[in-house]
Design an enzyme around this catalytic site. Structure first.
Site, PDB file in Angstrom:
ATOM      1  CB  SER A 299      -1.045  -0.021   1.164  1.00 41.76           C
ATOM      2  OG  SER A 299      -1.699  -1.060   1.558  1.00 41.76           O
TER       3      SER A 299
ATOM      4  CG  HIS B 221      -2.597  -2.256  -3.409  1.00 42.21           C
ATOM      5  ND1 HIS B 221      -1.846  -3.476  -3.055  1.00 42.21           N
ATOM      6  CD2 HIS B 221      -3.223  -1.837  -2.048  1.00 42.21           C
ATOM      7  CE1 HIS B 221      -1.640  -3.606  -1.835  1.00 42.21           C
ATOM      8  NE2 HIS B 221      -2.270  -2.662  -1.175  1.00 42.21           N
TER       9      HIS B 221
ATOM     10  CG  HIS C 127      -4.494  -7.744   0.421  1.00 44.93           C
ATOM     11  ND1 HIS C 127      -4.544  -6.696  -0.637  1.00 44.93           N
ATOM     12  CD2 HIS C 127      -3.418  -7.327   1.371  1.00 44.93           C
ATOM     13  CE1 HIS C 127      -3.799  -5.881  -0.289  1.00 44.93           C
ATOM     14  NE2 HIS C 127      -3.039  -6.070   0.619  1.00 44.93           N
TER      15      HIS C 127
ATOM     16  CE1 TYR D  97      -8.187  -6.210   1.634  1.00 42.76           C
ATOM     17  CE2 TYR D  97      -6.477  -6.801   3.343  1.00 42.76           C
ATOM     18  CZ  TYR D  97      -6.991  -6.028   2.066  1.00 42.76           C
ATOM     19  OH  TYR D  97      -6.325  -4.912   1.736  1.00 42.76           O
ATOM     20  CD  GLU D  98      -7.913  -7.586  -2.847  1.00 46.42           C
ATOM     21  OE1 GLU D  98      -8.341  -7.031  -3.977  1.00 46.42           O
ATOM     22  OE2 GLU D  98      -6.902  -7.726  -2.399  1.00 46.42           O
TER      23      GLU D  98
ATOM     24  CB  ALA E  98       0.970  -0.606   5.383  1.00 46.22           C
TER      25      ALA E  98
ATOM     26  CG  MET F  95      -4.839  -7.179   7.422  1.00 38.73           C
ATOM     27  SD  MET F  95      -6.306  -6.243   7.124  1.00 38.73           S
ATOM     28  CE  MET F  95      -6.512  -5.495   8.404  1.00 38.73           C
ATOM     29  CB  SER F  96      -0.296  -8.394   2.898  1.00 42.74           C
ATOM     30  OG  SER F  96       0.894  -7.875   3.333  1.00 42.74           O
TER      31      SER F  96
ATOM     32  CG  ASN G  67      -1.698   1.365  12.191  1.00 44.67           C
ATOM     33  OD1 ASN G  67      -1.511   1.146  10.932  1.00 44.67           O
ATOM     34  ND2 ASN G  67      -2.208   0.514  13.273  1.00 44.67           N
TER      35      ASN G  67
ATOM     36  CG  HIS H  42      -7.528   2.276   4.973  1.00 42.39           C
ATOM     37  ND1 HIS H  42      -6.292   1.442   5.034  1.00 42.39           N
ATOM     38  CD2 HIS H  42      -7.673   2.623   3.700  1.00 42.39           C
ATOM     39  CE1 HIS H  42      -6.197   1.110   3.933  1.00 42.39           C
ATOM     40  NE2 HIS H  42      -6.799   1.385   2.961  1.00 42.39           N
TER      41      HIS H  42
HETATM   42  N1  HPA Z   1      -3.381  -4.219  11.356  1.00 41.47           N
HETATM   43  C1  HPA Z   1      -3.395  -4.932  10.381  1.00 41.47           C
HETATM   44  N2  HPA Z   1      -2.899  -4.620   9.354  1.00 41.47           N
HETATM   45  C2  HPA Z   1      -2.318  -3.330   9.149  1.00 41.47           C
HETATM   46  C3  HPA Z   1      -2.425  -2.244  10.357  1.00 41.47           C
HETATM   47  C4  HPA Z   1      -2.811  -2.918  11.649  1.00 41.47           C
HETATM   48  O1  HPA Z   1      -2.884  -2.223  12.515  1.00 41.47           O
HETATM   49  N3  HPA Z   1      -1.862  -1.218   9.727  1.00 41.47           N
HETATM   50  C5  HPA Z   1      -1.673  -1.550   8.589  1.00 41.47           C
HETATM   51  N4  HPA Z   1      -1.988  -2.989   8.272  1.00 41.47           N
END
Ligand code: HPA
Length: 270
Positions: free
Chosen positions: A26, A57, A79, A81-82, A109, A207-208, A231, A243
């Site tokens: 990302s 993306h 991903h 989650y898609e 990220a 998540m990747s 974050n 996000h």
């Molecule tokens: N959790 C999961 N995936 C992420 C996060 C998070 O806090 N930040 C960026 N991708």
């Protein structure tokens, strides 16, 4: 859809034979703009390639050279989650493997779980915990690709990590090191889930990445991984996770990640 058909389509566009593959997460796609002799191919034009729907993306494969080293950059990734399976998530890495890459650099990220981290920090991935409950190796094994039960010790190559630390030191870029915990998503984790992840040894939440790394290790490709802490993970600080803010911090840190990879990638081909 076959890996061979996708690789053949890419070979129609370029004669370069990439040695290093990069997956740019990302907001981290800028590195691909600086390649020499570059060709950019829309994922939609490659048969079988999953088209990503995540914000930030772009969804293109960029092949070119970096200081003379042929590289292939995935700008954007699929991903779980898609709603696609692990095999689809790993498809791009298998195509790059068919094109001949020997090293894969994965970026992402991530949320910082370790209290030593702060947003904007780059963290070298030393290992992962796959909490996604799946693997791209499910089903019959293709013995021509790799073994049924691939070893995952040193999945994130110690020698490449040493080179990354050296490159960061030369550039005075601070580089943390830690374990990446892969969460299914797309919802961010709850604070209780982050406490669980911390308890099982995770320093980063994302998540990747892990499905791609499993597929790469199955093929015997060496892996280097770098996370951008966008974050602090849920419950680490009182703030909520947004996000938009994740993308913004990612964009700011992308500059130092790009500098680091420019210094590092040409040393990875050998
Ligand atoms: N959790 C999961 N995936 C992420 C996060 C998070 O806090 N930040 C960026 N991708």
């Amino acid at each position: 859809m076959s890996v061979d058909a996708a690789a053949a389509r890419i070979r129609e566009e370029t004669e370069l034979e990439p040695l290093v593959g990069l997956v740019l997460g990302s907001g981290l796609g800028a590195l691909a703009d600086g390649l020499d002799d570059r060709v950019e191919i829309d994922y939609r034009d490659i048969p079988g390639w999953p088209v990503s729907t995540a914000a930030g993306h772009a969804g293109t494969l960029v092949v070119g050279t970096m200081e003379g080293v042929p590289v292939a950059c995935m700008r954007g990734r699929a991903h779980l989650y898609e709603g696609v399976g692990a095999e689809r998530v790993a498809f791009g890495v298998r195509v790059l493997g068919r094109l001949g890459i020997r090293t894969l650099v994965v970026t992402n990220a991530a949320g910082g779980i370790s209290p030593e981290y702060r947003p904007g920090l780059l963290v070298l991935i030393s290992d992962h915990v796959n909490l996604q409950g799946t693997s791209p190796l499910l089903g019959p094994n293709d013995d021509s690709l790799g073994p049924r039960f691939p070893d995952m010790s040193d999945a994130y190559d110690p020698e490449l990590r040493a080179r990354a630390r050296d490159a960061a030191a030369r550039l005075s870029i601070e580089l943390g090191e830690g374990v990446y915990g892969a969460w299914l998503g797309p919802q961010f984790e709850t604070p209780a889930e982050i406490r669980f992840m911390r308890a099982v040894g995770c320093d980063l939440a994302g998540m990747s990445t892990v499905q791609e790394v499993i597929a790469a290790r199955h093929l015997g490709i060496r892996v280097l991984g770098v996370s951008v802490v966008t974050n602090m993970a849920a419950g680490v600080l009182p703030e909520k996770i947004d996000h938009e803010a994740v993308l913004e911090v990612g964009a700011r840190a992308a500059g130092s990640l790009t500098r680091l990879l420019r210094e590092l990638v040409p040393t990875l081909a050998a």
